[in-house]
Scaffold this active site. Structure first.
Site, PDB file in Angstrom:
ATOM      1  N   GLU A   1       8.440  -4.531  10.684  1.00  0.00           N
ATOM      2  CA  GLU A   1       8.866  -3.218  10.169  1.00  0.00           C
ATOM      3  C   GLU A   1       9.431  -2.349  11.285  1.00  0.00           C
ATOM      4  OE1 GLU A   1       6.240  -1.270   7.426  1.00  0.00           O
ATOM      5  OE2 GLU A   1       7.424   0.574   7.441  1.00  0.00           O
TER       6      GLU A   1
ATOM      7  N   ASP B   1       0.840  -1.204   0.000  1.00  0.00           N
ATOM      8  CA  ASP B   1       0.000   0.000   0.000  1.00  0.00           C
ATOM      9  C   ASP B   1       0.876   1.256   0.000  1.00  0.00           C
ATOM     10  OD1 ASP B   1       0.925  -0.140   2.581  1.00  0.00           O
ATOM     11  OD2 ASP B   1      -1.038   0.007   3.546  1.00  0.00           O
ATOM     12  N   SER B   2       2.200   1.057   0.062  1.00  0.00           N
ATOM     13  CA  SER B   2       3.126   2.177  -0.147  1.00  0.00           C
ATOM     14  C   SER B   2       2.901   2.794  -1.528  1.00  0.00           C
ATOM     15  CB  SER B   2       4.574   1.703  -0.006  1.00  0.00           C
ATOM     16  OG  SER B   2       4.789   0.515  -0.740  1.00  0.00           O
TER      17      SER B   2
HETATM   18  O1  KIV Z   1       3.433  -1.164   1.677  1.00  0.00           O
HETATM   19  C1  KIV Z   1       4.588  -1.587   1.761  1.00  0.00           C
HETATM   20  O2  KIV Z   1       5.443  -1.266   0.943  1.00  0.00           O
HETATM   21  C2  KIV Z   1       4.891  -2.464   2.873  1.00  0.00           C
HETATM   22  C3  KIV Z   1       6.294  -2.960   3.014  1.00  0.00           C
HETATM   23  C4  KIV Z   1       7.272  -1.917   3.131  1.00  0.00           C
HETATM   24  C5  KIV Z   1       6.406  -3.992   4.059  1.00  0.00           C
HETATM   25  O3  KIV Z   1       4.032  -2.775   3.621  1.00  0.00           O
END
Ligand code: KIV
Length: 299
Positions: free
Chosen positions: A181, A44-45
């Site tokens: 994380e 979701d990044s």
């Molecule tokens: O959304 C993301 O990129 C993540 C990872 C960094 C673990 O959840």
């Protein structure tokens, strides 16, 4: 062929590290695939790095489904994990399972949800329905950030104990792996030793069974963001910028497009076309002269 959940888990048994990278579109998925990345995480990044939202909270199910569809289209050899966005799994377990199924139907192999003890029931429910779930504890960008900002987790005994217990319960609930994380290396190493499922760390040291980074961070696709835990393998932003600037200046100076970028007619067709144009011009000139003569006559 993409690995199965079991293939990923067996890597831990063989003490082989698991390489995870986020992917959001066809190109990033193809690059992950060709590089032999084990898991392509449609994180979701994407809300931040693709959509430009200030955090991961705003990204929607609809947007995540689009990102997942393009990753599925570009990926043959990686296991694809879809990150469930904020609001898609928190308040109604039935809706959560229905949303998870949408990702699986698209071709994703598993989903990831953030949370500790509060998501155990949901992990149990999803795995009972046959949906593989990756857990995510430590810094949970969807919620921790609202309370504390981006802070390292597991610095105190109480926080370490809470994280450890969450990890144990998440494994018991049926998750196939667990993201840690921004967790202190002492805590992440102990969790990794104690669990049988693989841990995937981001900013959590080398004791985890695998590592994940955000695609844009690894490639240096930003010029202004560089957290301590990120290793940049390329400075893509400045390389891209240089190339685009050169393109613009070559258009302005006439260097681009060159002969090698143009297409030609055959001589025979070109002569026909030139003759047609000159006949057309002669006709127009004659016509214009006739009209002028007519106007003079009627003046
Ligand atoms: O959304 C993301 O990129 C993540 C990872 C960094 C673990 O959840």
């Amino acid at each position: 062929m993409s690995p199965s959940i079991r293939d990923i888990q067996e890597k831990k048994t063989r003490s082989e590290k698991i390489a995870v990278l986020t992917a959001y579109d066809l190109t990033s998925a193809k690059i992950c695939d060709e590089a032999g990345i084990d898991i392509a995480l449609v994180g979701d990044s994407a809300g931040m790095v693709v959509m430009g939202y200030p955090n991961t909270i705003s990204v929607t199910m609809e947007e995540m489904l689009v990102f997942c569809r393009s990753v599925v289209n570009g990926s043959k050899n990686s296991l694809i994990v879809a990150d469930m966005p904020f609001g898609s799994y928190q308040f109604d377990p039935k809706l959560a399972v229905a949303n998870a199924i949408k990702f699986i139907k698209l071709g994703c192999h598993a989903v990831k949800i953030e949370g500790g003890l509060e998501v155990l029931k949901l992990i149990r429910e999803m795995t009972n329905f046959g949906i593989p779930v990756m857990g995510h504890i430590g810094l949970k960008p969807q919620t921790t950030v609202l309370w504390q900002g981006y802070k390292v987790q597991g610095k105190t005994f109480d926080s370490a104990k809470a994280l450890y217990n969450q990890a144990i319960e998440i494994e018991k609930a049926g998750a196939f792996s667990l993201v840690l994380e921004l967790v202190t290396k002492e805590v992440s190493s102990e969790i990794s030793r104690s669990l049988t499922i693989p841990t995937i760390g981001i900013g959590s040291g080398s004791g985890c069974d695998g590592q994940v980074l955000v695609y844009h961070d690894l490639l240096g696709l930003f010029d202004n963001f560089k957290p301590k835990f990120v290793k940049r393998y390329l400075e893509s932003f400045s390389l891209n910028l240089e190339a685009v600037k050169k393109y613009k200046s070559e258009i302005n100076s006439g260097i681009f497009p060159g002969e090698e970028h143009s297409f030609s007619m055959s001589t025979e067709e070109s002569i026909k076309f030139t003759n047609y144009i000159s006949t057309l011009r002669n006709y127009n000139i004659t016509n214009r002269n006739e009209k002028q003569k007519e106007q003079i006559r009627h003046a």
